[in-house]
Design a protein around this motif. Structure first.
Motif, mmCIF file in Angstrom:
data_model
loop_
_atom_site.group_PDB
_atom_site.id
_atom_site.type_symbol
_atom_site.label_atom_id
_atom_site.label_comp_id
_atom_site.label_asym_id
_atom_site.label_seq_id
_atom_site.Cartn_x
_atom_site.Cartn_y
_atom_site.Cartn_z
ATOM 1 N N VAL A 73 13.578 4.327 4.077
ATOM 2 C CA VAL A 73 14.580 3.331 4.856
ATOM 3 C C VAL A 73 15.709 3.293 3.789
ATOM 4 C CG1 VAL A 73 15.280 0.546 5.187
ATOM 5 C CG2 VAL A 73 13.042 2.171 6.275
ATOM 6 N N ALA A 74 15.498 3.050 2.394
ATOM 7 C CA ALA A 74 16.260 2.868 1.233
ATOM 8 C C ALA A 74 17.236 4.010 1.123
ATOM 9 C CB ALA A 74 15.679 2.781 0.009
ATOM 10 N N GLU A 75 16.617 5.220 1.180
ATOM 11 C CA GLU A 75 17.215 6.442 1.474
ATOM 12 C C GLU A 75 18.207 6.875 2.519
ATOM 13 O OE1 GLU A 75 17.362 9.185 -0.648
ATOM 14 O OE2 GLU A 75 15.944 8.698 -1.995
ATOM 15 N N LYS A 76 17.753 6.307 3.745
ATOM 16 C CA LYS A 76 18.581 6.415 4.853
ATOM 17 C C LYS A 76 19.806 5.616 5.082
ATOM 18 C CE LYS A 76 18.214 5.223 9.791
ATOM 19 N NZ LYS A 76 17.243 4.664 10.944
ATOM 20 N N LEU A 77 19.499 4.239 4.052
ATOM 21 C CA LEU A 77 20.778 3.138 4.318
ATOM 22 C C LEU A 77 21.278 3.356 3.044
ATOM 23 C CD1 LEU A 77 18.668 0.222 5.704
ATOM 24 C CD2 LEU A 77 19.910 1.869 6.923
ATOM 25 N N ASP A 78 21.151 4.358 1.968
ATOM 26 C CA ASP A 78 21.815 4.521 1.079
ATOM 27 C C ASP A 78 21.647 3.139 0.035
ATOM 28 O OD1 ASP A 78 23.120 5.842 -1.165
ATOM 29 O OD2 ASP A 78 24.824 5.327 -0.479
ATOM 30 N N LEU A 79 20.476 2.422 -0.248
ATOM 31 C CA LEU A 79 20.357 1.394 -0.909
ATOM 32 C C LEU A 79 19.689 1.609 -2.206
ATOM 33 C CD1 LEU A 79 19.380 -1.162 1.996
ATOM 34 C CD2 LEU A 79 21.556 -1.200 0.746
ATOM 35 N N THR A 80 20.051 0.940 -3.155
ATOM 36 C CA THR A 80 19.385 0.753 -4.600
ATOM 37 C C THR A 80 18.457 -0.209 -4.559
ATOM 38 O OG1 THR A 80 21.292 1.852 -5.715
ATOM 39 C CG2 THR A 80 19.551 0.829 -6.976
ATOM 40 N N ILE A 81 17.128 0.051 -4.877
ATOM 41 C CA ILE A 81 16.175 -1.009 -5.001
ATOM 42 C C ILE A 81 16.094 -1.636 -6.464
ATOM 43 C CG2 ILE A 81 13.789 -1.568 -4.841
ATOM 44 C CD1 ILE A 81 13.455 0.817 -2.685
ATOM 45 N N ILE A 82 16.030 -2.898 -6.570
ATOM 46 C CA ILE A 82 15.901 -3.510 -7.769
ATOM 47 C C ILE A 82 14.415 -3.737 -7.884
ATOM 48 C CG2 ILE A 82 16.244 -5.455 -9.291
ATOM 49 C CD1 ILE A 82 19.154 -5.759 -8.061
ATOM 50 N N ASN A 85 0.947 -1.195 0.060
ATOM 51 C CA ASN A 85 -0.061 -0.114 -0.048
ATOM 52 C C ASN A 85 0.982 1.206 0.032
ATOM 53 O OD1 ASN A 85 1.058 0.261 2.765
ATOM 54 N ND2 ASN A 85 -0.895 -0.521 3.651
ATOM 55 N N ALA A 86 0.333 2.453 0.130
ATOM 56 C CA ALA A 86 0.789 3.711 -0.182
ATOM 57 C C ALA A 86 2.003 3.743 1.137
ATOM 58 C CB ALA A 86 -0.031 4.870 -0.510
ATOM 59 N N SER A 87 1.408 3.688 2.382
ATOM 60 C CA SER A 87 2.051 3.730 3.389
ATOM 61 C C SER A 87 3.290 3.052 3.568
ATOM 62 C CB SER A 87 1.283 3.371 4.533
ATOM 63 O OG SER A 87 1.991 3.757 5.729
ATOM 64 N N ARG A 88 3.257 1.654 2.900
ATOM 65 C CA ARG A 88 4.287 0.942 2.928
ATOM 66 C C ARG A 88 5.587 1.046 2.180
ATOM 67 N NH1 ARG A 88 5.368 -4.168 5.104
ATOM 68 N NH2 ARG A 88 4.355 -3.103 7.054
ATOM 69 N N ARG A 89 5.146 1.595 0.946
ATOM 70 C CA ARG A 89 5.941 2.176 -0.025
ATOM 71 C C ARG A 89 6.653 3.287 0.315
ATOM 72 N NH1 ARG A 89 3.970 0.483 -5.738
ATOM 73 N NH2 ARG A 89 2.105 -0.772 -5.107
ATOM 74 N N ALA A 90 6.159 4.414 0.937
ATOM 75 C CA ALA A 90 6.806 5.454 1.421
ATOM 76 C C ALA A 90 7.653 4.998 2.463
ATOM 77 C CB ALA A 90 5.751 6.515 2.380
ATOM 78 N N ASP A 91 7.345 4.263 3.301
ATOM 79 C CA ASP A 91 8.133 3.647 4.388
ATOM 80 C C ASP A 91 9.675 2.914 3.856
ATOM 81 O OD1 ASP A 91 6.686 4.605 6.357
ATOM 82 O OD2 ASP A 91 5.590 2.769 7.068
ATOM 83 N N ILE A 92 9.226 2.177 3.078
ATOM 84 C CA ILE A 92 10.350 1.430 2.267
ATOM 85 C C ILE A 92 11.316 2.454 1.413
ATOM 86 C CG2 ILE A 92 10.932 -0.008 0.310
ATOM 87 C CD1 ILE A 92 9.820 -1.877 2.522
ATOM 88 N N MET A 93 10.841 3.476 0.982
ATOM 89 C CA MET A 93 11.695 4.437 0.363
ATOM 90 C C MET A 93 12.484 5.192 1.236
ATOM 91 S SD MET A 93 11.385 3.714 -2.781
ATOM 92 C CE MET A 93 12.696 4.959 -3.192
#
Length: 447
Positions: free
Chosen positions: A248-257, A238-246
């Motif tokens: 975390v990815a920004e915080k940890l400097d992770l690229t998402i495939i 859902n929209a909330s989970r997508r925002a949370d995932i992004m």
């Protein structure tokens, strides 16, 4: 006992599995009994069982014991190869009776001398400008419009996944993946020397807190996620989970495939819309059109495009010019869009049939998808149920095929609803419903 000796014990059990003395679904004795029978310490028996789990030869079910895996004679790479089954609930390529005439109309003229001359020349990882434009326009959503300069092509979706892993993760590096996920990522990662770290999930997909924990413990280089109609669970973030995932990815400097191969069945916003510089998007025409036209597509952020292109070239994953020309025509003239519309209708109908015929059993599925996750009753084990279905001419995929961690597969199976004809779908689901109501011991004693 030395390491050599406990490994030797594990080897002896592996040999019994290989020669058929132990068969898929057979239960190993409790570790204490195994230790007593072999005259070894219980701690050593535990090391033997752990080694078997590591090799993928057994699966552990909490409270029930350790069982020989149903996948021990099949490499994970054969998961999507059709088998000789009367009813196939395993290989998930949706094909419609009317699509062949539509495809033929779209490709008419490709046999002309001038068209063939262009299509059969050597191609590149970026194809032609026309092909890139067609792909970018087709993939565009109301809130996400990739630029044609971001597009990179491969011969199929698996090669796109391989190229993304190779580009983003060094040999010996780690990639976080959903605990149950697309099986091919396991074999591809193994060949590339990439370690997969399972990320626990809930009803909304991969858990952000679990990603942070995995990164603290394993230092991830990237994430591989399926945010829309996840395979095998059918979960859509859902929209909330997508925002949370992004976040975390920004915080940890992770690229998402971001794997969007099943995204054509829904209208959800891709993660790339929230983090265009943080996501490499994967797609393919194999399910939208046909497996014989499996053009792979990557959408890479500008700062990663050259790296992705290099991975495609060095991996030998460049799409053929003919596939590019065919894919361009099908996307540009609206054929893929129309096939998408028709397949959405077809998937919804098949889910409705499955929900009706498997009513009363625990099913997890997106009502728009072509697959479902069936949790088995307590009296059935995943591996044995798959074997029982196979003896009735039905091919299923056990949960262990999708599990990243050996021995941690739930007691469930995945059903691919796309392959059977309507008549086979009805017949196969009725047979499975009847089988679910049968005791496992009845199967064992009568087969």
């Amino acid at each position: 006992m030395s390491k050599f000796e406990y490994v030797k014990l594990a080897d002896s059990i592996a040999a019994d599995i290989s020669n058929g003395t132990l068969r898929p679904g057979d239960r190993l004795p409790p570790q204490r009994n195994f230790a007593y029978d072999r005259g070894i310490a219980v701690s050593t028996a535990s090391r033997v069982y752990t080694e078997l789990l590591r090799r993928g030869l057994v699966v552990g079910e909490v409270g029930r014991g350790t069982f020989i895996s149903g996948d021990v004679r099949r490499n994970v790479e054969t998961v999507t190869e059709p088998r000789d089954a009367r009813i196939d609930f395993e290989v998930n390529y949706p094909l419609l009776p009317q699509q062949w005439a539509m495809i033929a109309k779209s490709l008419a003229g490709l046999e002309r001398v001038d068209a063939l001359e262009a299509a059969l020349r050597a191609s590149t990882s970026t194809g032609t400008k026309s092909a890139r434009n067609a792909a970018a326009n087709y993939l565009a959503r109301k809130d996400w419009s990739p630029q044609s300069e971001q597009i990179v092509f491969t011969a199929n979706g698996k090669q796109s996944l391989a190229a993304a892993l190779a580009a983003l993760i060094p040999t010996g590096g780690r990639c976080g993946v959903e605990a149950l996920t697309y099986p091919y990522v396991k074999s591809i990662a193994a060949r590339l020397g990439v370690t997969l770290v399972p990320i626990p999930m809930d009803e909304h997909g991969a858990r952000p807190d679990a990603i942070q924990k995995a990164h603290r413990e394993a230092h991830l280089s990237a994430l591989y996620l399926q945010p829309v109609i996840q395979n095998p669970l059918g979960v859509t973030m859902n929209a909330s989970r997508r925002a949370d995932i992004m976040r975390v990815a920004e915080k940890l400097d992770l690229t998402i495939i971001e794997d969007t191969v099943y995204g054509f069945l829904a209208d959800e916003t891709p993660l790339a819309a929230l983090g265009p510089d943080r996501c490499v998007v994967l797609d393919s025409l194999s399910k939208k059109v046909a497996p014989g036209l499996a053009l792979g597509i990557l959408v890479a952020p500008p700062h990663l495009r050259e790296t992705v292109m290099s991975a495609v070239r060095t991996g030998g994953w460049i799409a053929s010019g003919h596939a590019l020309a065919s894919g361009q025509r099908l996307m540009a003239d609206g054929t893929v869009a129309e096939l998408t519309r028709l397949k959405r209708i077809d998937a919804t109908r098949r889910q409705q049939i499955a929900a009706k015929l498997l009513a009363g059993y625990q099913i997890a599925a997106d009502p728009r998808s072509y697959h479902l996750w069936l949790t088995l009753p307590p009296h059935w084990r995943s591996q044995t149920f798959v074997a029982a279905a196979a003896r009735r001419g039905i091919a299923l995929t056990p949960s262990s095929t999708f599990a990243i961690a050996h021995g941690h597969a739930p007691n469930a199976v995945r059903l691919a609803l796309a392959p059977p004809s309507p008549e086979q779908l009805d017949s196969g689901l009725r047979t499975l419903a009847s089988l679910l109501g049968t005791k496992e011991e009845d199967f064992d004693s009568t087969e």
